[in-house]
Design a protein around this motif. Structure first.
Motif, PDB file in Angstrom:
ATOM      1  N   ASP A   1       0.843  -1.195   0.000  1.00 41.09           N
ATOM      2  CA  ASP A   1       0.000   0.000   0.000  1.00 41.09           C
ATOM      3  C   ASP A   1       0.880   1.248   0.000  1.00 41.09           C
ATOM      4  O   ASP A   1       2.039   1.215   0.441  1.00 41.09           O
ATOM      5  CB  ASP A   1      -0.910  -0.005   1.221  1.00 41.09           C
ATOM      6  N   VAL A   2       0.318   2.343  -0.508  1.00 38.81           N
ATOM      7  CA  VAL A   2       1.083   3.571  -0.722  1.00 38.81           C
ATOM      8  C   VAL A   2       0.448   4.729   0.040  1.00 38.81           C
ATOM      9  O   VAL A   2      -0.776   4.879   0.061  1.00 38.81           O
ATOM     10  CB  VAL A   2       1.137   3.931  -2.228  1.00 38.81           C
ATOM     11  N   ILE A   3       1.277   5.526   0.686  1.00 41.71           N
ATOM     12  CA  ILE A   3       0.864   6.844   1.172  1.00 41.71           C
ATOM     13  C   ILE A   3       1.645   7.866   0.361  1.00 41.71           C
ATOM     14  O   ILE A   3       2.882   7.864   0.377  1.00 41.71           O
ATOM     15  CB  ILE A   3       1.148   7.020   2.671  1.00 41.71           C
TER      16      ILE A   3
ATOM     17  N   HIS B   1       4.903  -2.017   4.460  1.00 35.35           N
ATOM     18  CA  HIS B   1       5.034  -3.476   4.485  1.00 35.35           C
ATOM     19  C   HIS B   1       3.994  -4.118   5.396  1.00 35.35           C
ATOM     20  O   HIS B   1       3.703  -5.308   5.240  1.00 35.35           O
ATOM     21  CB  HIS B   1       6.436  -3.866   4.936  1.00 35.35           C
ATOM     22  N   PHE B   2       3.462  -3.346   6.365  1.00 38.71           N
ATOM     23  CA  PHE B   2       2.466  -3.862   7.309  1.00 38.71           C
ATOM     24  C   PHE B   2       1.283  -2.907   7.381  1.00 38.71           C
ATOM     25  O   PHE B   2       1.444  -1.700   7.189  1.00 38.71           O
ATOM     26  CB  PHE B   2       3.074  -4.025   8.708  1.00 38.71           C
ATOM     27  N   ARG B   3       0.131  -3.457   7.698  1.00 36.93           N
ATOM     28  CA  ARG B   3      -1.046  -2.621   7.907  1.00 36.93           C
ATOM     29  C   ARG B   3      -0.920  -1.912   9.251  1.00 36.93           C
ATOM     30  O   ARG B   3      -0.560  -2.518  10.268  1.00 36.93           O
ATOM     31  CB  ARG B   3      -2.325  -3.446   7.874  1.00 36.93           C
ATOM     32  N   PHE B   4      -1.249  -0.604   9.260  1.00 40.73           N
ATOM     33  CA  PHE B   4      -1.212   0.181  10.481  1.00 40.73           C
ATOM     34  C   PHE B   4      -2.384   1.148  10.451  1.00 40.73           C
ATOM     35  O   PHE B   4      -2.461   2.021   9.575  1.00 40.73           O
ATOM     36  CB  PHE B   4       0.108   0.941  10.599  1.00 40.73           C
TER      37      PHE B   4
ATOM     38  N   ARG C   1      -2.319  -2.913   3.515  1.00 36.24           N
ATOM     39  CA  ARG C   1      -3.191  -4.001   3.090  1.00 36.24           C
ATOM     40  C   ARG C   1      -3.678  -4.797   4.296  1.00 36.24           C
ATOM     41  O   ARG C   1      -2.909  -5.080   5.219  1.00 36.24           O
ATOM     42  CB  ARG C   1      -2.450  -4.921   2.125  1.00 36.24           C
ATOM     43  N   ALA C   2      -4.956  -5.193   4.244  1.00 33.53           N
ATOM     44  CA  ALA C   2      -5.556  -5.889   5.381  1.00 33.53           C
ATOM     45  C   ALA C   2      -4.856  -7.199   5.690  1.00 33.53           C
ATOM     46  O   ALA C   2      -4.818  -7.646   6.850  1.00 33.53           O
ATOM     47  CB  ALA C   2      -7.038  -6.128   5.110  1.00 33.53           C
ATOM     48  N   ASP C   3      -4.303  -7.859   4.663  1.00 31.76           N
ATOM     49  CA  ASP C   3      -3.656  -9.158   4.877  1.00 31.76           C
ATOM     50  C   ASP C   3      -2.197  -9.032   5.302  1.00 31.76           C
ATOM     51  O   ASP C   3      -1.556 -10.048   5.592  1.00 31.76           O
ATOM     52  CB  ASP C   3      -3.754 -10.028   3.625  1.00 31.76           C
ATOM     53  N   HIS C   4      -1.663  -7.820   5.355  1.00 38.76           N
ATOM     54  CA  HIS C   4      -0.280  -7.611   5.784  1.00 38.76           C
ATOM     55  C   HIS C   4      -0.257  -7.329   7.284  1.00 38.76           C
ATOM     56  O   HIS C   4      -0.009  -6.216   7.732  1.00 38.76           O
ATOM     57  CB  HIS C   4       0.363  -6.481   4.986  1.00 38.76           C
ATOM     58  N   VAL C   5      -0.506  -8.387   8.050  1.00 41.07           N
ATOM     59  CA  VAL C   5      -0.676  -8.263   9.500  1.00 41.07           C
ATOM     60  C   VAL C   5       0.690  -8.193  10.187  1.00 41.07           C
ATOM     61  O   VAL C   5       1.711  -8.591   9.623  1.00 41.07           O
ATOM     62  CB  VAL C   5      -1.492  -9.447  10.051  1.00 41.07           C
ATOM     63  N   PRO C   6       0.727  -7.673  11.421  1.00 42.31           N
ATOM     64  CA  PRO C   6       1.993  -7.608  12.160  1.00 42.31           C
ATOM     65  C   PRO C   6       2.600  -8.992  12.372  1.00 42.31           C
ATOM     66  O   PRO C   6       1.915 -10.018  12.304  1.00 42.31           O
ATOM     67  CB  PRO C   6       1.589  -6.968  13.491  1.00 42.31           C
TER      68      PRO C   6
ATOM     69  N   ASN D   1       7.999   0.901   7.183  1.00 43.53           N
ATOM     70  CA  ASN D   1       7.679   1.809   6.081  1.00 43.53           C
ATOM     71  C   ASN D   1       8.931   2.128   5.277  1.00 43.53           C
ATOM     72  O   ASN D   1       9.988   2.413   5.840  1.00 43.53           O
ATOM     73  CB  ASN D   1       7.066   3.114   6.602  1.00 43.53           C
ATOM     74  N   ASP D   2       8.779   2.073   3.982  1.00 45.13           N
ATOM     75  CA  ASP D   2       9.830   2.443   3.027  1.00 45.13           C
ATOM     76  C   ASP D   2       9.508   3.875   2.608  1.00 45.13           C
ATOM     77  O   ASP D   2       8.615   4.114   1.792  1.00 45.13           O
ATOM     78  CB  ASP D   2       9.774   1.465   1.852  1.00 45.13           C
ATOM     79  N   ASP D   3      10.213   4.843   3.206  1.00 42.09           N
ATOM     80  CA  ASP D   3       9.869   6.260   3.076  1.00 42.09           C
ATOM     81  C   ASP D   3      10.867   7.012   2.205  1.00 42.09           C
ATOM     82  O   ASP D   3      12.068   6.736   2.244  1.00 42.09           O
ATOM     83  CB  ASP D   3       9.867   6.940   4.450  1.00 42.09           C
ATOM     84  N   GLU D   4      10.330   7.974   1.464  1.00 45.90           N
ATOM     85  CA  GLU D   4      11.172   8.963   0.796  1.00 45.90           C
ATOM     86  C   GLU D   4      10.639  10.346   1.137  1.00 45.90           C
ATOM     87  O   GLU D   4       9.472  10.656   0.866  1.00 45.90           O
ATOM     88  CB  GLU D   4      11.203   8.766  -0.715  1.00 45.90           C
TER      89      GLU D   4
END
Length: 235
Positions: free
Chosen positions: A11-13, A23-26, A31-36, A44-47
């Motif tokens: 998912d993207v912000i 990489h995880f839902r927060f 994504r709902a299936d990307h649980v902790p 988060n992969d941030d720029e």
């Protein structure tokens, strides 16, 4: 068991100043299936765009490990800490009962970083912050522990965190293979940063993630020069 999370599936912000892949839902994001995975609940992969970032804001009850991949960020908090973190720097912050901090890119070029959040082992406590540099030379062909909740790791140079986890990085060259043993229960999250990586039979593109559960060892072969960042759960 191994689950592949391709970078393009994350998912993207997207903001004027921020591009983040989750990489995880927060909360409502991700994504709902990307649980902790155990204590690990944000990666988060941030720029950050130049001359932008997060202003002063509050955190509590969270361990935050930040790895700067390129560019630089400036950290400031209400405990009086201030530092400019360049590429190949790691920052570990224990929010404890409460901390206010800002994290900004005050440079003229973008900054790329991994933001990793972990649930604390014990609640409350006094906020804590520390940083160190881990050059490519020191991690060439081997894993170096950047931050850890294991006192043995801290005694050998890792930044301390209040979590049942360790954050590690290795740089490996094209064609090289690393055999990496995982401590029980054998849970980890792996990201190949800027190069392609084979983990067993799974082929990772740059910035892909991998959920690892109940595995005792990982065999990782680089198809390009790359950094491998891994969070291992140790509790």
């Amino acid at each position: 068991m191994i689950e592949h999370r391709p970078f393009l599936s994350l998912d993207v912000i997207s903001r004027d100043w921020l591009d983040a892949r989750l990489h995880f839902r927060f909360g409502e994001f991700g994504r709902a299936d990307h649980v902790p995975l155990g204590a690990l609940y944000v990666w988060n992969d941030d720029e950050f765009a130049p001359h932008s970032g997060f202003g002063l804001h509050a955190h509590r009850e969270v361990e935050i490990v930040t790895w700067v991949r390129s560019g630089a960020i400036t950290h400031e908090d209400d405990a009086g800490n201030r530092a400019r973190l360049v590429a190949d720097s790691v920052q570990a912050m224990s929010a404890g009962c409460a901390v206010h901090h800002a994290e900004r890119n005050e440079e003229s070029s973008p900054a790329r970083l991994f933001q990793i959040w972990l649930h604390p082992r014990t609640p409350g406590g006094t906020p804590r912050w520390a940083t160190r540099v881990c050059s490519r030379e020191c991690r060439e062909g081997r894993f170096v522990t950047l931050a850890s909740g294991d006192p043995d790791d801290v005694r050998t140079g890792a930044l301390p965190i209040n979590a049942d986890a360790r954050v590690r990085i290795a740089t490996i060259r094209e064609g090289a293979t690393l055999h990496h043993v995982l401590r029980p229960p054998g849970h980890a999250y792996v990201v190949a940063d800027h190069g392609r990586l084979d983990v067993g039979q799974i082929r990772l593109a740059p910035r892909d993630g991998l959920v690892v559960t109940n595995e005792s060892q990982l065999t990782m072969t680089a198809r390009d020069d790359t950094d491998i960042v891994i969070v291992e759960l140790v509790g």
